[in-house]
Each structure stands twice: as structure tokens, then as C-alpha cells.
Scaffold this active site. Structure first.
Site, PDB file in Angstrom:
ATOM      1  N   GLY A 157       0.833  -1.206   0.000  1.00 14.14           N
ATOM      2  CA  GLY A 157       0.000   0.000   0.000  1.00 14.14           C
ATOM      3  C   GLY A 157       0.856   1.240   0.000  1.00 14.14           C
ATOM      4  N   ASN A 158       0.236   2.385   0.281  1.00 15.41           N
ATOM      5  CA  ASN A 158       1.010   3.622   0.354  1.00 15.41           C
ATOM      6  C   ASN A 158       0.379   4.554   1.381  1.00 15.41           C
ATOM      7  OD1 ASN A 158      -0.960   5.380  -1.091  1.00 15.41           O
ATOM      8  ND2 ASN A 158      -0.529   3.930  -2.748  1.00 15.41           N
ATOM      9  N   ARG A 159       1.000   5.702   1.595  1.00 12.73           N
ATOM     10  CA  ARG A 159       0.616   6.584   2.708  1.00 12.73           C
ATOM     11  C   ARG A 159      -0.480   7.584   2.340  1.00 12.73           C
ATOM     12  NH1 ARG A 159       5.699   9.542   4.488  1.00 12.73           N
ATOM     13  NH2 ARG A 159       4.161  10.538   5.849  1.00 12.73           N
ATOM     14  N   SER A 160      -1.074   7.455   1.167  1.00  9.81           N
ATOM     15  CA  SER A 160      -2.097   8.438   0.781  1.00  9.81           C
ATOM     16  C   SER A 160      -3.282   8.417   1.757  1.00  9.81           C
ATOM     17  CB  SER A 160      -2.591   8.125  -0.629  1.00  9.81           C
ATOM     18  OG  SER A 160      -3.714   8.908  -0.923  1.00  9.81           O
ATOM     19  N   ALA A 195      -3.477   7.807  -5.296  1.00  9.02           N
ATOM     20  CA  ALA A 195      -2.097   7.296  -5.343  1.00  9.02           C
ATOM     21  C   ALA A 195      -2.195   5.843  -5.797  1.00  9.02           C
ATOM     22  CB  ALA A 195      -1.472   7.402  -3.967  1.00  9.02           C
TER      23      ALA A 195
END
Ligand code: C5P
Length: 427
Positions: A212-215, A279
Site C-alpha cells: 500500500g502507500n501513505r495516501s 495514489a
């Protein structure tokens, strides 16, 4: 606001037929609508039509419905008064404070927001008397829409055309949703369909793990909220987000980049604008086993092999479901030895080819989460259109100012002004 009481005033112009469809849209949105035509409006659409579709009695004079003192009670109890079409004569009588029929009496007693949609021949609209009446009404807080430009009753064409019923309904519903206190929330996207993506995608590694990512999704959600406040029909496609989605927008939830691609391509068909603020993961594991990957003591894990995800934005530009769609991308950049944030942004704008690319610097407390934002908006050639600094809501409105201006310019350039919708400004 469901179940509101709306007074729909109709004055005597040929465009009264469009008010029939507006009535239907307001009823379908769950509101009670009391139609108050002028006597001359009934020359165009009869009382039976208004009564059957509204389910309420239809009066034109202050001498009807006298037991309920309707010339006072209708205005007092309304949550919104919409006058569509508003003829030059109706505007003049309203500006002059006349009360010579039920509609003008209602306008004098209404304390709720009032929306007027003028429609008339161009000469009448441009006449100094009408210009002065509209200015006076606006100075008193009446929301007077600018008419559209296009085919009028006869062969003539020009400003004076009543906006389409869905545009009028969007403007009415936006006013019902709350006060238009922020002057930026002009209804310049009324009737437009805007698709917004937000949040991060999750690419499964196995049934319990993902990349995943930090968005947080905040910027995309702010854009969706701002577009809805400006009257757009908003479809919000979200991955993983850490804030609530706004009211009044259609939300579709997706997990992976591939799911987001499908959802965006379906939604983009018929949309005037797509804003890709999500993102999207650039890579996904080639293979995600159906069973959880087990830990074997002393054994290193199998490497996760990645494959590239499609670039949804670049695909939208190269193979648009609708060639008319204005495509807006975001680029979160960091400066490095190869160039500044803006250098990388310009290169990306040219590579991706989106109509607009909003570039922001990320890292060191900037860009992600609940922090103020600063974006530079570039065009497809990498030229700076504008810079916007402020909260994510302010950035959202700043970006939509550019989008709305582009849509207006396109409409004005269109060779066929009749079929091309024009931006309708609520003042
Ligand atoms: O190349 P980069 O990821 O920086 O581009 C960011 C922009 O491209 C964003 O608008 C994002 O939503 C979009 N994007 C996409 N598909 C991807 C990766 C990014 O649409 N696979």
C-alpha cells in the site's frame, strides 16, 4: 436536505416547458414542490400538467387559496423558491417589489434562498432595464443564473436560453444543501459530471498482506466536495482513505489499481472532467497465492516479484472513453540531483499528456495527511498555469477554478453553440 418545500415559480415564456422536467427532477429528489405560475405561464403549460405532476393545487392569484392566506404562507414556509423561466417582466416586477399576483407576493414574503433562471430574447436580456433589474436583485441576495447562449424561440441565437432542467435542478439542490456563503462556490460546474479518484490502492501479496502507500485521500476528497458544492454531479472512486467521504457524491470503492482502472474507464464515459488524485500503485505482485505465505524458521522468504500496473491516467489520455473529457492528474514529487520538483513535474506533464497536472512537493511533513498543500498547475506542455497554496479545500477550489475556466473556453469555442452546454454562473 430531503423533504424540503420548494416553490417553483413559472413565468410566461416558451421555456416554461423545461420547468415541467425541472419539477419532475425536484420531486424525484424527494422534495415537495408547489408550482406557482403566472397567468401568462398558463398559456404555455396548463394548470392540469402542473397539478398532476406536483400533486398540489395550482393558483396564480392572491384571491385563490384565501383560507390559507397563501400569498403569505407559501413564501414563509418555503425552504427554497426557484423561478424558471424568469421573464424580463417577472424580473422587473420582482425588482420593483410588486405583489400583483401570487408569485410576486410569494417572492416578497420568502425569507429562504431564491434562485431565478432568466430566459428571454437576447435584446431583452441585454436591455439596460433588465441589466439594472438583475443587478438590483443580485444585490439583495437573489441568486440569478446567467442564461445560456444558444438557439432561442425562432431562428435566432444568442444569450437568453434557459439552462437545461438538470442544470437548474443541480443549482437548486446545491442551494438546498447549504448556504452559498463562500463566494468561490459559484455553481460554475452545475450540470457537469466530474469523476474524482482518491486514496491509495492496495495490491495483495497474499490473502492477509498487501502493498500500500501513505495516501490519506484528503486532497481527492476535498476536490470531490468542492466540485459538488459548485453544482457538479460527482462520482468519487476511492481506494484506501483515512477520512469520510462527502455527502452528495456517488462513491465507488475499489481495492487494486486494476479495479480502479475499470471503475475510472466506466465512469469517464460521458464525464466532462476526470481528476486522478489517487495514489495508484505503480507495481503489483505478479502472483498472490490464495493461502497465507507461511514463515519457515531459518528460511528466507521467497522474493516478491512485481509487475508494472497500467498507468490509468496515461491510458485515459491515449485512449479516452470520451474524447471531450478534460483529464487532470496529480504528481507528488521530490527534488533530487537530477532536478527540482518543478523540473520533474514538467517532464511528467509532457510524458503523461493530461490537460492539467497538479504538481506538489512531498516529504518532510509536506503533501501527505492533514497538512496544508501547495501545488503548481501545469498544462500538457509543462507550462505553468497557476500556483495554489493553502488548505486542501483551498487547493481544490483553486484547481476547479482552472477546470471551470477551461470548460467555459471550450464551450465558447464550440462551432455549434446550440448543442454545447455553457457554464452557468450563480452570483
Ligand atoms: O507517475 P506518477 O505516479 O507520479 O503519476 C501520478 C498521477 O498518475 C496521478 O494523477 C495518479 O492518480 C496517476 N496514476 C495512474 N496510474 C498509475 C500511477 C499513477 O493513473 N498506475
Amino acid at each position: 436536505m430531503a423533504g424540503a418545500r420548494i416553490v417553483l415559480g413559472v413565468s410566461g415564456g416558451i421555456a416554461a416547458y423545461k420547468a415541467v422536467l425541472l419539477l419532475r427532477l425536484l420531486r424525484e429528489a424527494g422534495h415537495a414542490v408547489r408550482v406557482v405560475p403566472t397567468v401568462s405561464a398558463l398559456e404555455f403549460v396548463g394548470r392540469a400538467t402542473w397539478e398532476a405532476l406536483s400533486g398540489e393545487p395550482v393558483h396564480t392569484s392572491v384571491f385563490e387559496g384565501t383560507l390559507d392566506v397563501e400569498h403569505v404562507s407559501l413564501g414563509r414556509s418555503a425552504d427554497l423558491v426557484v423561478v424558471a423561466p424568469a421573464t424580463a417582466d417577472l424580473l422587473a416586477r420582482a425588482a420593483g417589489g410588486r405583489a400583483d399576483d401570487l408569485l410576486t407576493a410569494t417572492l416578497l414574503t420568502a425569507t429562504c434562498p431564491v434562485l431565478m433562471a432568466p430566459a428571454m430574447h437576447t435584446e431583452m436580456w441585454l436591455h439596460p432595464a433588465t441589466v439594472a433589474n438583475v443587478a438590483l436583485l443580485r444585490s439583495r441576495g437573489v441568486h440569478v443564473l446567467d442564461p445560456e447562449s444558444g438557439r432561442l424561440t425562432g431562428a435566432d441565437s444568442g444569450p437568453g436560453r434557459l439552462p437545461e432542467p438538470d442544470t437548474l435542478a443541480a443549482a437548486a439542490l446545491a442551494l438546498l444543501a447549504g448556504p452559498v456563503a463562500d463566494p468561490r462556490t459559484v455553481l460554475d460546474l452545475a450540470g457537469r459530471t466530474v469523476v474524482v479518484t482518491a486514496g491509495g490502492t492496495r495490491e495483495p501479496v497474499d490473502p492477509v498482506r498487501f502493498l500500500g502507500n501513505r495516501s490519506s485521500g484528503r486532497q481527492g476528497i476535498a476536490i470531490a466536495r468542492a466540485a459538488a458544492a459548485r453544482g457538479a454531479h460527482v462520482r468519487l472512486i476511492v481506494g484506501e482513505i483515512s477520512v469520510a467521504t462527502p455527502d452528495g457524491v456517488v462513491v465507488e470503492r475499489v481495492g487494486t489499481a486494476l479495479e480502479m482502472r475499470d471503475a475510472v474507464r466506466r465512469a469517464a464515459l460521458g464525464a466532462e472532467v476526470v481528476v486522478m488524485a489517487a495514489a495508484v500503485a505503480d507495481f503489483r505482485p505478479v502472483h498472490a497465492p490464495e493461502a497465507k505465505i507461511k514463515k519457515a524458521p531459518g528460511q528466507p522468504p521467497e522474493p516478491i516479484v512485481l509487475v508494472e500496473n497500467p498507468d490509468i491516467l496515461a491510458e485515459l489520455v491515449a485512449d479516452p472513453p470520451d474524447p471531450q473529457t478534460l483529464v487532470v492528474g496529480f504528481a507528488a514529487e521530490t527534488g533530487d540531483s537530477e532536478g527540482t520538483v518543478l523540473d520533474h513535474g514538467r517532464a511528467k506533464a509532457r510524458r503523461k499528456g493530461a490537460n492539467l497536472l497538479a504538481v506538489n512537493a512531498v516529504g518532510e511533513g509536506r503533501g501527505f495527511g492533514d497538512v496544508a498543500n501547495e501545488v503548481t498547475v501545469l498544462d500538457a506542455a509543462g507550462c505553468v498555469v497557476t500556483s495554489i497554496r493553502g488548505t486542501k479545500d483551498q487547493v481544490a477550489h483553486g484547481l476547479l477554478d482552472v477546470v471551470a475556466a477551461r470548460l467555459t473556453a471550450r464551450s465558447a469555442d464550440a462551432s455549434d453553440p446550440v448543442s454545447e452546454p455553457r457554464t452557468t454562473i450563480l452570483r
